[in-house]
Each structure stands twice: as structure tokens, then as C-alpha cells.
Design a protein around this motif. Structure first.
Motif, PDB file in Angstrom:
ATOM      1  N   GLU A 113      -4.624   0.304  -6.901  1.00 26.64           N
ATOM      2  CA  GLU A 113      -3.879   1.538  -7.172  1.00 26.64           C
ATOM      3  C   GLU A 113      -4.681   2.761  -6.775  1.00 26.64           C
ATOM      4  O   GLU A 113      -4.142   3.721  -6.217  1.00 26.64           O
ATOM      5  CB  GLU A 113      -3.526   1.614  -8.666  1.00 26.64           C
ATOM      6  N   ALA A 114      -5.993   2.702  -7.054  1.00 29.37           N
ATOM      7  CA  ALA A 114      -6.857   3.829  -6.692  1.00 29.37           C
ATOM      8  C   ALA A 114      -6.842   4.028  -5.186  1.00 29.37           C
ATOM      9  O   ALA A 114      -6.734   5.163  -4.695  1.00 29.37           O
ATOM     10  CB  ALA A 114      -8.283   3.572  -7.179  1.00 29.37           C
ATOM     11  N   MET A 118      -5.369   7.330  -3.164  1.00 30.64           N
ATOM     12  CA  MET A 118      -6.158   8.127  -2.229  1.00 30.64           C
ATOM     13  C   MET A 118      -5.511   8.191  -0.858  1.00 30.64           C
ATOM     14  O   MET A 118      -6.070   8.767   0.078  1.00 30.64           O
ATOM     15  CB  MET A 118      -7.568   7.553  -2.099  1.00 30.64           C
ATOM     16  N   GLY A 119      -4.337   7.580  -0.740  1.00 27.95           N
ATOM     17  CA  GLY A 119      -3.597   7.657   0.518  1.00 27.95           C
ATOM     18  C   GLY A 119      -4.012   6.627   1.543  1.00 27.95           C
ATOM     19  O   GLY A 119      -3.695   6.751   2.721  1.00 27.95           O
ATOM     20  N   THR A 120      -4.750   5.587   1.107  1.00 27.19           N
ATOM     21  CA  THR A 120      -5.137   4.547   2.059  1.00 27.19           C
ATOM     22  C   THR A 120      -3.923   3.691   2.393  1.00 27.19           C
ATOM     23  O   THR A 120      -3.170   3.314   1.498  1.00 27.19           O
ATOM     24  CB  THR A 120      -6.244   3.659   1.449  1.00 27.19           C
ATOM     25  N   LEU A 123      -2.679  -1.781   5.284  1.00 26.18           N
ATOM     26  CA  LEU A 123      -3.535  -2.617   6.122  1.00 26.18           C
ATOM     27  C   LEU A 123      -5.005  -2.271   5.916  1.00 26.18           C
ATOM     28  O   LEU A 123      -5.867  -3.135   5.810  1.00 26.18           O
ATOM     29  CB  LEU A 123      -3.152  -2.452   7.603  1.00 26.18           C
ATOM     30  N   ARG A 124      -5.276  -0.963   5.832  1.00 21.43           N
ATOM     31  CA  ARG A 124      -6.644  -0.511   5.626  1.00 21.43           C
ATOM     32  C   ARG A 124      -7.137  -0.938   4.250  1.00 21.43           C
ATOM     33  O   ARG A 124      -8.293  -1.332   4.083  1.00 21.43           O
ATOM     34  CB  ARG A 124      -6.671   1.014   5.749  1.00 21.43           C
ATOM     35  N   THR A 125      -6.258  -0.861   3.236  1.00 22.28           N
ATOM     36  CA  THR A 125      -6.631  -1.318   1.891  1.00 22.28           C
ATOM     37  C   THR A 125      -7.023  -2.789   1.935  1.00 22.28           C
ATOM     38  O   THR A 125      -8.035  -3.201   1.365  1.00 22.28           O
ATOM     39  CB  THR A 125      -5.443  -1.155   0.911  1.00 22.28           C
ATOM     40  N   LEU A 126      -6.221  -3.558   2.675  1.00 20.16           N
ATOM     41  CA  LEU A 126      -6.507  -4.990   2.776  1.00 20.16           C
ATOM     42  C   LEU A 126      -7.876  -5.227   3.393  1.00 20.16           C
ATOM     43  O   LEU A 126      -8.690  -5.989   2.866  1.00 20.16           O
ATOM     44  CB  LEU A 126      -5.424  -5.668   3.622  1.00 20.16           C
ATOM     45  N   LEU A 127      -8.137  -4.524   4.526  1.00 18.95           N
ATOM     46  CA  LEU A 127      -9.363  -4.804   5.264  1.00 18.95           C
ATOM     47  C   LEU A 127     -10.598  -4.211   4.610  1.00 18.95           C
ATOM     48  O   LEU A 127     -11.668  -4.814   4.649  1.00 18.95           O
ATOM     49  CB  LEU A 127      -9.249  -4.266   6.702  1.00 18.95           C
ATOM     50  N   THR A 128     -10.465  -3.014   4.004  1.00 18.80           N
ATOM     51  CA  THR A 128     -11.680  -2.362   3.512  1.00 18.80           C
ATOM     52  C   THR A 128     -11.845  -2.451   2.000  1.00 18.80           C
ATOM     53  O   THR A 128     -12.917  -2.152   1.489  1.00 18.80           O
ATOM     54  CB  THR A 128     -11.707  -0.875   3.922  1.00 18.80           C
ATOM     55  N   VAL A 129     -10.791  -2.822   1.279  1.00 17.16           N
ATOM     56  CA  VAL A 129     -10.920  -2.911  -0.181  1.00 17.16           C
ATOM     57  C   VAL A 129     -10.734  -4.344  -0.682  1.00 17.16           C
ATOM     58  O   VAL A 129     -11.629  -4.916  -1.291  1.00 17.16           O
ATOM     59  CB  VAL A 129      -9.906  -1.970  -0.886  1.00 17.16           C
TER      60      VAL A 129
END
Lengths: 215, 223
Positions: A113-114, A118-120, A123-129
């Protein structure tokens, strides 16, 4: 049962070739397994109805005996290295899929959720978080899959491949224990070294788990 | 390809193939006999070890690492090795199958024992229960679902691997696989493989259904 040491020193070249071929089959299978299981795991994690289907299907695949899988692939790919690699990949796939889904599940909802707040982008959430946080559980699966693949390569000796497994058929046919003992020891050593390397890799890839422990 | 599947279907259902001492019925009975006996022997060795490690907390290192050692040990090599050492007997088959089954049983039994809530264990001791009462009346029943999972995993692995009995000249469903490979008879090889796979899958489904029926009142725990 005595070990004929001179046989070992006479066959170091053959042993090196077999060990490398053994390792190549196992590692190719694990890499292919990762490539196939990652997208499947993401789908299984996001789409609830597909989750039970994919995990159930992979459980059934896991129950099928390895010799049966190799044999059933014979009409498709014959007595080749391809059969060995596909058979092994099916096995690694099961372990990798289950662990990757569990790893993605273990990421706290608040963290996701965070990232969203933050507007991520997804796909980016998947790869970087998500994937980095799931890494310890995924790596546990990679370790199991690797050790299992290294041990299972030798079953492919029945279809004429099998890396170090060829030493088992050789020793069996000639009633000569030395190659068999060497084959078992080398397989165990390969598994041990591969596992140790993966533990090191995980240590390097997940520095945050160390910081937490020392704090 | 179509021809092959047609022949395979015919092979699997022909009455001739099912009858006699090298028929599917007999081979299936042999296969189940090897598998069940090996799993029973393995359970007789592994259950006490797993319970003891879980109860005393000593030797946990062994219980955790045994499963990865078991995974790494090449069964084919083990069978051939014992065969060369012992000659033509059932020893290679049983030793290899038992060695294969022990790690899953020890590891899961240990996992079941450590999953027992320490407060429950303390409460049992606080009531004045002796160690064997704590073990058999409190810890064992609570650890039972995971112990069953271990036995199920072990049996399935053993059924899958009992195929190699035929490699060292014994019976079981592996007979078709190895005879077929020797005779270049793909239909027979595939028939054997399909039968082993079906037996393994059916046993797994039946045992997990049994497990669910037995422990319906327990909260689900994963292995």
C-alpha cells in the motif's frame, strides 16, 4: 568392497567431463524452471481462482515418478539431453512455483500500500518491492530445486544420459563398485557446493536481513 | 503419435496383459508390497528418532539437515552400490527405499513436535505429567497432522522409486519400464510409466483425503 584408487586417477578426464555434463543439465533445468515459474507465480498470486488450479496441477506433476516423466517424454524428444532437461525442469518448476507464490504472499500488505500511495506503478512495485522482499522464500525454493535436480540427473541414465549417473550403469554392468562410489560421492559434493554457493548468493542479495539482525 | 496412444490404450486394458505372474495385477501387488514394507520399516526407525529429537530438543541440527541430505543422495547409485555389496537379494531395494523414506518422516515428525505450543507442554508438566505422558498424551496427538504428512510424502516417494526394483532384476511395475527399454518396446515402457504415475497420484489423493477426514476439527497447518 574396496575402492580401486588407480581407476580414479586413470579416469580424471572422463570424470571431469561427466561432472560438467551433470552440472550443465541440473543448472539449465533450474534456470528454465525459474524463467517459467516466475510469471506463473505472479499470475497465481494475483488471480485467486487460478492459484488453486496452478498449485494443484503442479502438485500432481510432482507425484509422477521421475523415471516415468523421462519415459513419457520419449515420444516427444527421444533419447536426448532435451528429454533430461525438460524432465528435470518439470520437477524444479513445482518447488519454485510453490515457494515463489509463498514468498509473494509473505510481503506485508502495508508495504504494498505504501508503494502504491507513493505512486509506484504495479510492475515497478513487483520488481523493486515485492520480488526483493520475497527473495528469502524464493531462494529457499531455488536451493531445494537445485539440490533435487543435481540428485535426479542420474535417473536419466536409464534413457542414455544422466551425467554422473552413467557411472552407476557402468559399475553395475561390470560388477565394479569403484565408479558407483565415485559417482555417489561426486553427486553429494556437487549438491553440497551448489547449496553453499546459493546460501552465499542469498547473503549478498539480501543485505537488509543482516542489518535487522545486528540492530 | 496417434497410433502409439492407441496401442498404449490397448496394452493397458487388454485382459491378457492383466493376468498371470507377469501380468499387471501381479506386478501391481509386488510394487505395493515393496513400497508398504519399506515405508513401514522406515517409519519404525524414523518416528522414534523424530519424536525423541522433538521432545528433547537435542539433535535438531540432524533433523533439519537430514532432509536435504536425503534429497541430494542419488537413489540409483545407492541401489547399485548395495547390489554390488550384497549380491542378488532384496537388500538393495529395501535399503535404498528405506533410506529414501527416513528423511521425510524424521523431518516432518520433528516439525510437528516443534509446532506444539510450549505453553501447552508447560501446562502438561505443571499438572504433574511424567515425560512419557507429556510425549504420548499431549505432544504426539498435537503433532499428528504433520507426522501424517511426513508418512504420506515418504510413501509417495517410495512408490515412485520402487520402479528401480526391476533394475536389479526384481518385479514391480518397473519391470515393464526396464523390459520395454531393453526390448525397444515403447508401448510397454510407456504403459509401465503410466501405471506407476497413476498409482502414485491415486495414493496421494486418497491419503490426503483420509488425512483431511481424520483431522477435520484441527486448524489447517502447512508442512
Amino acid at each position: 568392497m574396496t575402492v580401486d584408487w588407480s581407476w580414479i586417477s586413470d579416469h580424471t578426464d572422463d570424470l571431469t567431463t561427466l561432472t560438467l555434463s551433470h552440472l550443465q543439465a541440473a543448472l539449465t533445468a533450474v534456470l528454465l524452471g525459474l524463467v517459467v515459474s516466475l510469471p506463473l507465480a505472479v499470475v497465481a498470486h494475483r488471480v485467486r481462482p487460478l492459484r488453486g488450479l496452478l498449485l494443484g496441477l503442479s502438485n500432481v506433476l510432482f507425484t509422477i515418478p521421475s523415471i516415468a516423466i523421462f519415459v513419457l517424454l520419449l515420444p516427444v524428444s527421444g533419447l536426448t539431453r532435451t528429454t533430461t532437461v525438460i524432465g528435470l525442469t518439470i520437477y524444479t518448476l513445482v518447488v519454485l512455483l510453490r515457494n515463489t507464490v509463498e514468498g509473494l504472499d509473505s510481503v506485508p500488505a502495508k508495504t504494498k500500500e505504501a508503494a502504491k500511495a507513493m505512486g509506484t506503478r504495479p510492475l515497478r512495485t513487483l520488481l523493486t518491492v515485492e520480488l526483493p522482499l520475497a527473495l528469502p522464500v524464493i531462494m529457499a525454493g531455488v536451493r531445494i530445486a537445485t539440490v533435487m535436480a543435481i540428485s535426479l540427473v542420474s535417473v536419466a541414465t536409464y534413457i542414455g544420459d544422466g551425467g554422473l549417473g552413467q557411472l552407476f550403469t557402468d559399475g553395475f554392468q561390470r560388477n565394479f563398485p569403484t565408479p558407483v562410489i565415485v559417482g555417489v560421492v561426486l553427486t553429494l559434493l556437487l549438491a553440497l557446493v551448489a547449496d553453499a554457493l546459493l546460501v552465499t548468493l542469498q547473503y549478498v542479495l539480501t543485505p537488509w536481513t543482516r542489518r535487522k539482525r545486528s540492530a | 503419435m496417434y497410433e502409439l496412444f492407441k496401442n498404449l490404450g490397448a496394452w493397458l486394458v487388454s485382459g491378457e496383459q492383466w493376468a498371470g505372474s507377469d501380468g499387471i495385477g501381479h506386478r501391481l501387488a509386488e510394487h505395493l508390497q515393496y513400497s508398504l514394507l519399506a515405508t513401514l520399516i522406515a517409519a519404525a526407525i524414523a518416528l522414534p528418532v523424530g519424536l525423541l529429537i522433538g521432545h528433547t530438543g537435542r539433535g535438531a541440527f540432524v533433523a533439519i539437515n537430514l532432509s536435504s541430505f536425503g534429497r541430494a543422495l542419488p537413489t540409483v547409485g545407492l541401489v547399485v552400490l548395495v547390489f554390488l555389496a550384497s549380491g542378488l537379494s532384496m537388500w538393495p531395494v529395501y535399503i535404498a527405499l528405506v533410506a529414501l523414506a527416513i528423511p521425510s518422516i524424521v523431518t516432518n515428525t520433528y516439525a510437528g513436535m516443534t509446532a506444539v505450543d510450549p505453553e501447552v507442554r508447560d501446562a502438561a508438566r505443571g499438572q504433574g505429567m511424567r515425560w512419557h505422558q507429556v510425549l504420548f498424551q499431549v505432544e504426539l496427538p498435537l503433532a499428528m497432522p504433520l507426522i501424517m504428512t511426513g508418512l504420506r510424502l515418504a510413501l509417495i516417494q517410495v512408490v515412485a522409486t520402487a520402479t528401480i526394483a526391476a533394475y536389479v532384476s526384481f518385479g514391480g511395475l518397473g519391470r515393464y519400464v526396464f523390459d520395454g527399454l531393453a526390448q525397444r518396446d515403447l508401448v510397454q515402457v510407456l504403459g509401465g510409466a503410466v501405471l506407476v504415475a497413476v498409482v502414485a497420484v491415486v495414493l496421494d489423493l486418497a491419503l490426503s483425503a483420509l488425512q483431511r477426514a481424520l483431522f477435520r476439527h484441527r486448524p489447517a497447518k502447512s508442512a
